[in-house]
Scaffold this motif. Structure first.
Motif, mmCIF file in Angstrom:
data_model
loop_
_atom_site.group_PDB
_atom_site.id
_atom_site.type_symbol
_atom_site.label_atom_id
_atom_site.label_comp_id
_atom_site.label_asym_id
_atom_site.label_seq_id
_atom_site.Cartn_x
_atom_site.Cartn_y
_atom_site.Cartn_z
ATOM 1 N N PRO A 164 0.846 -1.197 0.000
ATOM 2 C CA PRO A 164 0.000 0.000 0.000
ATOM 3 C C PRO A 164 0.890 1.260 0.000
ATOM 4 O O PRO A 164 0.907 2.019 0.954
ATOM 5 N N ARG A 183 -6.460 12.279 -3.157
ATOM 6 C CA ARG A 183 -7.594 12.018 -4.047
ATOM 7 C C ARG A 183 -7.985 13.237 -4.876
ATOM 8 O O ARG A 183 -7.934 14.371 -4.394
ATOM 9 N N LEU A 197 -6.562 8.372 -7.133
ATOM 10 C CA LEU A 197 -5.716 8.393 -5.925
ATOM 11 C C LEU A 197 -4.253 8.163 -6.279
ATOM 12 O O LEU A 197 -3.922 7.232 -7.030
ATOM 13 N N HIS A 248 5.540 8.342 0.632
ATOM 14 C CA HIS A 248 4.536 7.630 1.413
ATOM 15 C C HIS A 248 5.172 6.637 2.408
ATOM 16 O O HIS A 248 4.669 5.523 2.579
ATOM 17 N N LEU A 253 -13.539 10.004 1.844
ATOM 18 C CA LEU A 253 -12.234 10.608 2.154
ATOM 19 C C LEU A 253 -11.843 11.728 1.190
ATOM 20 O O LEU A 253 -10.663 12.027 0.991
ATOM 21 N N ASP A 308 -6.731 10.304 8.680
ATOM 22 C CA ASP A 308 -6.360 10.211 7.260
ATOM 23 C C ASP A 308 -6.605 11.598 6.671
ATOM 24 O O ASP A 308 -7.256 11.738 5.646
ATOM 25 N N TYR A 317 -1.693 9.966 8.102
ATOM 26 C CA TYR A 317 -2.441 8.725 7.838
ATOM 27 C C TYR A 317 -1.929 7.671 8.820
ATOM 28 O O TYR A 317 -0.739 7.365 8.841
ATOM 29 N N GLN A 360 -5.961 1.399 7.064
ATOM 30 C CA GLN A 360 -6.377 0.391 6.062
ATOM 31 C C GLN A 360 -5.314 -0.702 5.906
ATOM 32 O O GLN A 360 -5.271 -1.410 4.909
ATOM 33 N N GLU A 402 2.636 12.682 5.156
ATOM 34 C CA GLU A 402 2.770 12.965 3.730
ATOM 35 C C GLU A 402 2.754 14.475 3.500
ATOM 36 O O GLU A 402 1.698 15.093 3.459
HETATM 37 C C1 FUC Z 1 -3.024 7.424 2.307
HETATM 38 C C2 FUC Z 1 -4.474 7.661 2.508
HETATM 39 C C3 FUC Z 1 -5.388 6.822 1.789
HETATM 40 C C4 FUC Z 1 -4.934 5.474 1.350
HETATM 41 C C5 FUC Z 1 -3.451 5.358 1.090
HETATM 42 C C6 FUC Z 1 -2.884 3.981 1.115
HETATM 43 O O1 FUC Z 1 -2.368 8.479 1.716
HETATM 44 O O2 FUC Z 1 -4.844 9.007 2.376
HETATM 45 O O3 FUC Z 1 -6.640 6.775 2.391
HETATM 46 O O4 FUC Z 1 -5.345 4.508 2.174
HETATM 47 O O5 FUC Z 1 -2.650 6.244 1.705
#
Ligand code: FUC
Length: 349
Positions: A68, A80, A104, A179, A211, A252, A288, A292, A313
């Motif tokens: 992810p 997004r 995204l 990220h 979101l 988030d 974040y 998830q 981020e």
């Molecule tokens: C982040 C979040 C998102 C998503 C992603 C993997 O930046 O803003 O909701 O889950 O990473």
């Protein structure tokens, strides 16, 4: 100072290289040329024990199948964009809709999923790797051939700098970030619920159930979003604030930074004594909290689960193209986009 390189597997016949930047203080940053992914950051704890403080994998297959966005550079647009569509100079563009009908993190094959060219640079008190990628006009729906550079620099003062530079031959959008999921406990010993975050931010963006920013800018005052005096991440996890609940019980959210390049984010893990200070020239940071992350894969032997890492981020505001009161992320033809975020690691008692 040292730079070490080795093979990290291959993708469709293309070799993937892993590069380790090493300083004289025992700090290491490992990155690969697929997605400019930072796979490890090794820093000492208060006893001097050197451990990894980011989520990552040891094989390219895991990055392809499970990741992810672990440690990756995301773009052309981080966050997004509602329904993946926008207008520039009365022309409508349709981006890939890769998230619930929305766009995204750059789309189906964003910056995180391509192989970058690279070049290493060795100085007296710093070592760097410069990644370069030419994103063709129309890629994932974006206008303009975009020449993108990402530079990772490690200094002898335990500073890690990420600098981005981009130029396009057509007017376009740009909003890039890294990220990385941080977990300062070291080698994922604990989750991040007791990480303490101080954030110089008075306001954050309200999100809808998908979101996407609603356009409302909310004050942090009197809410679990107030990190100005420091606060444990678990406050937002246990909170009944509707914004924490819709984020999957946590955060988030984009926070507007009240200061720039002045210790605006400080993350602490008291048990290990590790502290990370982040400074940026960007207007916001998306916090974040890995809500998830629950999944069937393992991360270097640890089962993926919620709250195993948190992302800071640094970027412009998501969906800014649809809100004229948000800072703009439009890049003019031939204009040079530049941005830097600095991560400083040290230990506290
Ligand atoms: C982040 C979040 C998102 C998503 C992603 C993997 O930046 O803003 O909701 O889950 O990473």
């Amino acid at each position: 100072m040292e730079i070490l390189q080795e093979n990290f597997g291959e993708i469709n016949g293309h070799p993937v290289t892993s590069t380790t930047l090493v300083n004289d203080q025992g700090m290491e940053v490992v990155s690969i040329d697929y997605g400019c992914i930072i796979s490890k950051i090794i820093v000492p704890d208060k006893t001097g024990k050197r451990e990894n403080v980011v989520l990552g994998f040891d094989t390219i297959e895991e990055y392809i199948n499970d990741s992810p966005y672990f440690g990756a550079v995301v773009g052309r647009f981080a966050g997004r964009i509602k329904e993946g569509t926008f207008e520039l100079d009365s022309q409508t563009y349709q981006l890939e809709k890769n998230n619930n009908g929305h766009h995204l993190h750059g789309g189906l094959k964003g910056f995180d999923k391509v192989i970058w060219n690279s070049q290493v640079l060795k100085g007296e008190s710093e070592v760097s790797i410069v990644y370069n990628y030419l994103s063709p006009d129309g890629e994932e729906g974006y206008p303009g051939n975009l020449d993108m550079k990402v530079k990772y620099t490690l200094t002898n003062a335990n500073e890690f700098l990420i600098s981005y530079e981009a130029i396009s031959d057509k007017k376009t959008l740009i909003n890039v970030t890294n990220h990385s999921y941080f977990n300062l406990s070291g080698n994922l010993k604990r989750d991040i619920l007791e990480h303490d975050l101080t954030l110089k931010s008075d306001s954050f963006l309200e999100l809808d159930n998908e979101l996407i920013p609603t356009g409302e800018i909310l004050s942090v005052e009197g809410t679990p979003f107030d990190f100005r005096e420091g606060r444990y991440i678990k406050d937002g996890v246990e909170s009944e604030h509707p914004q924490n609940v819709l984020a999957g019980n946590g955060y988030d959210h984009p926070f507007l930074l009240a200061e720039k390049e002045n210790k605006e984010m400080v993350l602490k893990d008291e048990e290990s004594g590790r502290q990370l200070t982040v400074e940026t020239d960007q207007p916001s940071v998306v916090l974040y909290t890995g809500t998830q992350l629950e999944s069937n894969f393992t991360i270097r032997g640890v089962k993926a689960r919620k709250y195993l890492g948190l992302c800071l981020e640094t970027q412009g505001l998501p969906d800014s193209i649809h809100h004229s009161h948000f800072p703009s992320n439009i890049l003019d033809k031939d204009e040079v986009f530049r941005s830097t975020t600095k991560y400083v690691f040290d230990v506290i008692d």
